[in-house]
Design an enzyme around this catalytic site. Structure first.
Site, PDB file in Angstrom:
ATOM      1  N   THR A   1       0.830  -1.200   0.000  1.00 11.73           N
ATOM      2  CA  THR A   1       0.000   0.000   0.000  1.00 11.73           C
ATOM      3  C   THR A   1       0.870   1.257   0.000  1.00 11.73           C
ATOM      4  O   THR A   1       0.659   2.171  -0.807  1.00 11.73           O
ATOM      5  CB  THR A   1      -0.911  -0.010   1.244  1.00 11.73           C
ATOM      6  OG1 THR A   1      -1.697  -1.198   1.213  1.00 11.73           O
ATOM      7  CG2 THR A   1      -1.817   1.212   1.284  1.00 11.73           C
TER       8      THR A   1
ATOM      9  N   TYR B   1     -11.985  -5.772  -5.603  1.00 10.91           N
ATOM     10  CA  TYR B   1     -13.026  -4.979  -6.269  1.00 10.91           C
ATOM     11  C   TYR B   1     -14.429  -5.414  -5.833  1.00 10.91           C
ATOM     12  O   TYR B   1     -15.211  -4.613  -5.334  1.00 10.91           O
ATOM     13  CB  TYR B   1     -12.898  -5.047  -7.794  1.00 10.91           C
ATOM     14  CG  TYR B   1     -13.931  -4.154  -8.467  1.00 10.91           C
ATOM     15  CD1 TYR B   1     -13.862  -2.774  -8.318  1.00 10.91           C
ATOM     16  CD2 TYR B   1     -14.986  -4.689  -9.194  1.00 10.91           C
ATOM     17  CE1 TYR B   1     -14.820  -1.934  -8.904  1.00 10.91           C
ATOM     18  CE2 TYR B   1     -15.939  -3.865  -9.777  1.00 10.91           C
ATOM     19  CZ  TYR B   1     -15.846  -2.496  -9.631  1.00 10.91           C
ATOM     20  OH  TYR B   1     -16.796  -1.677 -10.194  1.00 10.91           O
TER      21      TYR B   1
ATOM     22  N   TYR C   1      -2.106 -10.755   2.872  1.00 12.34           N
ATOM     23  CA  TYR C   1      -2.083  -9.333   3.215  1.00 12.34           C
ATOM     24  C   TYR C   1      -3.516  -8.923   3.565  1.00 12.34           C
ATOM     25  O   TYR C   1      -4.362  -8.787   2.680  1.00 12.34           O
ATOM     26  CB  TYR C   1      -1.532  -8.542   2.032  1.00 12.34           C
ATOM     27  CG  TYR C   1      -1.298  -7.071   2.264  1.00 12.34           C
ATOM     28  CD1 TYR C   1      -1.514  -6.459   3.494  1.00 12.34           C
ATOM     29  CD2 TYR C   1      -0.817  -6.271   1.215  1.00 12.34           C
ATOM     30  CE1 TYR C   1      -1.280  -5.107   3.686  1.00 12.34           C
ATOM     31  CE2 TYR C   1      -0.584  -4.914   1.397  1.00 12.34           C
ATOM     32  CZ  TYR C   1      -0.820  -4.335   2.634  1.00 12.34           C
ATOM     33  OH  TYR C   1      -0.594  -2.992   2.811  1.00 12.34           O
TER      34      TYR C   1
ATOM     35  N   LYS D   1       0.555 -10.437   6.771  1.00 13.55           N
ATOM     36  CA  LYS D   1       0.691  -9.058   7.242  1.00 13.55           C
ATOM     37  C   LYS D   1      -0.697  -8.614   7.637  1.00 13.55           C
ATOM     38  O   LYS D   1      -1.599  -8.551   6.793  1.00 13.55           O
ATOM     39  CB  LYS D   1       1.257  -8.138   6.162  1.00 13.55           C
ATOM     40  CG  LYS D   1       1.291  -6.692   6.646  1.00 13.55           C
ATOM     41  CD  LYS D   1       1.731  -5.675   5.618  1.00 13.55           C
ATOM     42  CE  LYS D   1       1.684  -4.291   6.288  1.00 13.55           C
ATOM     43  NZ  LYS D   1       1.819  -3.191   5.357  1.00 13.55           N
TER      44      LYS D   1
END
Lengths: 310, 310
Positions: free
Chosen positions: B51, B114, B144, B175
């Site tokens: 990110t 999405y 993630y 993560k």
């Protein structure tokens, strides 16, 4: 008003489903067949590679190649509004150029939807840079507003106004899938001549009466004939009959809305055509199964969906 | 326990920023320099193209090419955990293969973000297909989880368990950027030996004490030295000093959290290095300016950030 504006996309657009083969790749032959059926059923055009077309589940290369194949298979580019949005500016530029090469009538562009809490200024710069980097006078851009799917990243009415004012030759319209009639009405009122498409055929007649362009809708994959009838009755100046057809159309849409859109529509297409490939979905989407699948199919039969579908 | 598991990524990882040039392309030289500085400041490794690294703003090609260039510039692949997630399964496969070619220690993979309201079953199939399509015994996958950025699409604890159980050689860690300590604690407790990285250095010491692997954090771009001190004090069996260093680290993190992460971190990097290119951001992100920029810089000075930064 220029000639180009007179030929602007207008009417009933299906947000076309993308059939996949057993390896979950785009089934190009089936895709061309489906698009042909939709046009024959009365769609003025097709929003390909939108949310319903599983665009985000395809790589940029896959989207561009499938679009090219569609045009090669005889679907006229000028009837197509392909989705070319991407979180990556460079990719949106590349996809938009590919759409121009394919002769598309315009491109339908989502805002970049990964980062949340972004500003109108940041979104403005994204669209402005996209237009400038594509750098092609043929570009016709339709904004794609769907905050429910983009995690709240939307295209505010002031942002629409600013883009339309700064790039009047390029920014020609919007697909508004938020589902708010007051917002669509405001866009039609504030931007006369702007191509406002409702994201649902529920608002088809209201949008046309407010001066908008029409609808680009997922469920039009199976309601195309009836949606076209609403459009034609309105165009023919038959308000009473148009309203009555719209009521039936709204009934169909409401029934379908209760199900997850893409799995439901692919299941209906399998039911309508007998083609098993309609059950191929790329993950994370999964097929509708069991009781809810049975309920949908029964409801579709009760509502006589087959007679309205392509 | 296999040798590979002993060498598993562990410790303080910065979610590295991606410097851009004036045309908003990845500045490869500056990127290698920044990564080198982070490793020299004590980072055990780097989460590149997450990110914070603006991965979603880059095309797949740009991400793969920048990773290759980074390794060619001398940043060891085995210190890198590149993000290779994509909404498109085919693209995630392609990116993960490129990461393996670059010799990366593992790949950090977002769920497809999405479509909203997707099922655990659909997400499971995405990751399972990814692993099977990559089809490479070297693959080490780190999940993630960041539902705030993915519009609510998260990787539930049961889904983590299922993937780790079905693909124990591949699915090696997570993560977790949701920011919930009970969730991280549960993952550490339920999955001993699983590489649990907190997404913030706030939980660094707690995660290490719970048996987790460490942290992969945006703010470690500027807090790397202090974060490493916490790690080392814990490893040296100095619980009191480790706690006191963690308190200072938490103070820094809390101050920085009040600002939009990437613009704030790039502004701080500009301030720390004097390099103006740090202000280049791809839209939709915009720079921090005016009063809030001034406030951030003043706060950073008050907190003595320069002494902890790379």
């Amino acid at each position: 008003m220029s000639e180009a504006r007179d030929e602007a996309p207008r009417g009933v657009f299906a947000a076309a489903l993308t059939p996949m083969d057993g390896n979950l790749n785009v089934d190009r032959e089936a895709f061309a067949l489906h698009c042909r059926r939709l046009l024959e059923a009365g769609c003025h055009g097709l929003g390909v590679f939108g949310t319903t077309g599983e665009a985000s589940s395809l790589s940029a290369k896959e989207r561009a190649a499938a679009l090219e194949a569609l045009v090669e298979a005889g679907i006229p580019g000028e009837r197509l509004l392909p989705g070319t949005g991407s979180c990556a500016l460079t990719e949106a530029v590349w996809l938009s150029r590919a759409a121009l090469e394919a002769g598309a009538a315009g491109v339908l562009v989502l805002p970049p939807f990964y980062y949340k809490g972004v500003t109108d200024e940041g979104l403005y710069r994204f669209f402005a840079q996209l237009i400038e980097r594509v750098g092609d006078g043929r570009l016709r851009l339709y904004l794609y507003h769907f905050p429910q799917m983009t995690g709240g990243v939307g295209i505010s009415v002031p942002l629409v106004r600013r883009l339309a004012a700064d790039y009047p030759e390029v920014v020609r319209g919007i697909k508004d899938s938020e589902g708010s009639w007051p917002r669509i009405e405001a866009l039609c009122r504030e931007l006369p001549g702007f191509g406002v498409f409702a994201g649902t055929e529920r608002f088809l007649l209201d949008t046309l009466r407010a001066g908008g362009a029409g609808c680009i809708s997922a469920t039009a994959n199976v309601t195309a004939r009836l949606a076209r009838r609403v459009y034609d009755l309105h165009a023919a100046g038959e308000p009473g009959e148009a309203s009555s057809a719209q009521r039936r159309l709204t009934g169909l849409r409401k029934a379908l809305e209760a199900y997850p859109a893409i799995p439901a529509l692919k299941l209906l297409m399998r039911d309508l055509t007998g083609e098993d490939r309609w059950l191929n979905l790329r993950p994370p989407l999964v097929n509708l199964e069991g009781e809810s699948a049975a309920r949908l199919l029964e409801e579709a039969r009760t509502l006589g969906l087959a007679e309205h579908a392509p």
